[in-house]
Design a protein around this motif. Structure first.
Motif, PDB file in Angstrom:
ATOM      1  N   MET A   1      48.784  46.776  49.332  1.00  0.00           N
ATOM      2  CA  MET A   1      48.368  45.864  50.375  1.00  0.00           C
ATOM      3  C   MET A   1      47.902  44.563  49.717  1.00  0.00           C
ATOM      4  O   MET A   1      47.056  44.562  48.838  1.00  0.00           O
ATOM      5  N   THR A   2      48.459  43.447  50.139  1.00  0.00           N
ATOM      6  CA  THR A   2      48.003  42.161  49.638  1.00  0.00           C
ATOM      7  C   THR A   2      47.507  41.333  50.800  1.00  0.00           C
ATOM      8  O   THR A   2      47.889  41.535  51.945  1.00  0.00           O
ATOM      9  N   SER A   3      46.652  40.402  50.499  1.00  0.00           N
ATOM     10  CA  SER A   3      46.097  39.550  51.536  1.00  0.00           C
ATOM     11  C   SER A   3      45.701  38.223  50.913  1.00  0.00           C
ATOM     12  O   SER A   3      45.751  38.053  49.698  1.00  0.00           O
ATOM     13  N   ASN A   4      45.288  37.301  51.739  1.00  0.00           N
ATOM     14  CA  ASN A   4      44.827  36.005  51.245  1.00  0.00           C
ATOM     15  C   ASN A   4      43.554  36.135  50.424  1.00  0.00           C
ATOM     16  O   ASN A   4      43.276  35.294  49.581  1.00  0.00           O
ATOM     17  N   ILE A   5      42.799  37.165  50.680  1.00  0.00           N
ATOM     18  CA  ILE A   5      41.514  37.335  49.999  1.00  0.00           C
ATOM     19  C   ILE A   5      41.660  38.034  48.642  1.00  0.00           C
ATOM     20  O   ILE A   5      40.757  37.982  47.823  1.00  0.00           O
ATOM     21  N   GLU A   6      42.810  38.634  48.393  1.00  0.00           N
ATOM     22  CA  GLU A   6      42.985  39.399  47.159  1.00  0.00           C
ATOM     23  C   GLU A   6      42.694  38.603  45.890  1.00  0.00           C
ATOM     24  O   GLU A   6      41.935  39.089  45.034  1.00  0.00           O
ATOM     25  N   PRO A   7      43.234  37.384  45.704  1.00  0.00           N
ATOM     26  CA  PRO A   7      42.939  36.668  44.451  1.00  0.00           C
ATOM     27  C   PRO A   7      41.440  36.402  44.261  1.00  0.00           C
ATOM     28  O   PRO A   7      40.924  36.552  43.149  1.00  0.00           O
ATOM     29  N   LEU A   8      40.764  36.033  45.314  1.00  0.00           N
ATOM     30  CA  LEU A   8      39.329  35.780  45.223  1.00  0.00           C
ATOM     31  C   LEU A   8      38.580  37.074  44.917  1.00  0.00           C
ATOM     32  O   LEU A   8      37.682  37.100  44.072  1.00  0.00           O
ATOM     33  N   ALA A   9      38.942  38.161  45.570  1.00  0.00           N
ATOM     34  CA  ALA A   9      38.279  39.444  45.337  1.00  0.00           C
ATOM     35  C   ALA A   9      38.499  39.916  43.901  1.00  0.00           C
ATOM     36  O   ALA A   9      37.583  40.451  43.261  1.00  0.00           O
ATOM     37  N   ARG A  10      39.689  39.701  43.364  1.00  0.00           N
ATOM     38  CA  ARG A  10      39.954  40.068  41.971  1.00  0.00           C
ATOM     39  C   ARG A  10      39.087  39.237  41.026  1.00  0.00           C
ATOM     40  O   ARG A  10      38.534  39.753  40.057  1.00  0.00           O
ATOM     41  N   GLU A  11      38.994  37.946  41.304  1.00  0.00           N
ATOM     42  CA  GLU A  11      38.162  37.067  40.479  1.00  0.00           C
ATOM     43  C   GLU A  11      36.697  37.494  40.510  1.00  0.00           C
ATOM     44  O   GLU A  11      36.025  37.522  39.479  1.00  0.00           O
ATOM     45  N   ILE A  12      36.221  37.844  41.683  1.00  0.00           N
ATOM     46  CA  ILE A  12      34.840  38.297  41.818  1.00  0.00           C
ATOM     47  C   ILE A  12      34.625  39.589  41.029  1.00  0.00           C
ATOM     48  O   ILE A  12      33.628  39.739  40.332  1.00  0.00           O
ATOM     49  N   ALA A  13      35.573  40.515  41.144  1.00  0.00           N
ATOM     50  CA  ALA A  13      35.452  41.776  40.412  1.00  0.00           C
ATOM     51  C   ALA A  13      35.419  41.522  38.904  1.00  0.00           C
ATOM     52  O   ALA A  13      34.627  42.146  38.181  1.00  0.00           O
ATOM     53  N   ARG A  15      34.326  38.784  37.438  1.00  0.00           N
ATOM     54  CA  ARG A  15      33.020  38.190  37.154  1.00  0.00           C
ATOM     55  C   ARG A  15      31.935  39.252  37.062  1.00  0.00           C
ATOM     56  O   ARG A  15      31.065  39.196  36.191  1.00  0.00           O
ATOM     57  N   ILE A  16      31.986  40.211  37.977  1.00  0.00           N
ATOM     58  CA  ILE A  16      30.998  41.291  37.983  1.00  0.00           C
ATOM     59  C   ILE A  16      31.085  42.081  36.672  1.00  0.00           C
ATOM     60  O   ILE A  16      30.068  42.410  36.070  1.00  0.00           O
ATOM     61  N   CYS A  17      32.300  42.355  36.218  1.00  0.00           N
ATOM     62  CA  CYS A  17      32.493  43.087  34.965  1.00  0.00           C
ATOM     63  C   CYS A  17      31.914  42.319  33.780  1.00  0.00           C
ATOM     64  O   CYS A  17      31.191  42.881  32.954  1.00  0.00           O
ATOM     65  N   ARG A  18      32.267  41.057  33.705  1.00  0.00           N
ATOM     66  CA  ARG A  18      31.801  40.241  32.574  1.00  0.00           C
ATOM     67  C   ARG A  18      30.290  40.075  32.595  1.00  0.00           C
ATOM     68  O   ARG A  18      29.637  40.133  31.556  1.00  0.00           O
ATOM     69  N   ARG A  19      29.747  39.861  33.789  1.00  0.00           N
ATOM     70  CA  ARG A  19      28.300  39.711  33.913  1.00  0.00           C
ATOM     71  C   ARG A  19      27.600  40.992  33.453  1.00  0.00           C
ATOM     72  O   ARG A  19      26.511  40.954  32.898  1.00  0.00           O
TER      73      ARG A  19
END
Length: 74
Positions: A1-13, A15-19
């Protein structure tokens, strides 16, 4: 499933990992598994675009949104 929010959600995930200090090699599989959760939390308004919890929001709304997202993807 892909959506418009997928790239942003991946980026956030990511960031959470790196943080959290996750090893770079471990980040891609973690992101692949968890981006739908980040997307649901964003859509529910309980997480901001920086991956931080929104104060005074009920995280249970995000969990319900995540459950609904999983059901739609089947």
């Amino acid at each position: 499933m892909t959506s418009n929010i997928e790239p942003l959600a991946r980026e956030i995930a990511e960031r959470i990992c790196r943080r959290g200090g996750m090893a770079e090699a471990d980040i891609p599989p973690w992101v692949e598994l968890h981006w739908p959760c980040a997307a649901a939390m964003l859509e529910a308004g309980v997480m901001d675009e920086g991956g931080e919890w929104v104060e005074d929001r009920d995280v249970r709304l995000g969990m319900e949104a995540y459950r609904e997202r999983l059901l739609r993807s089947r």
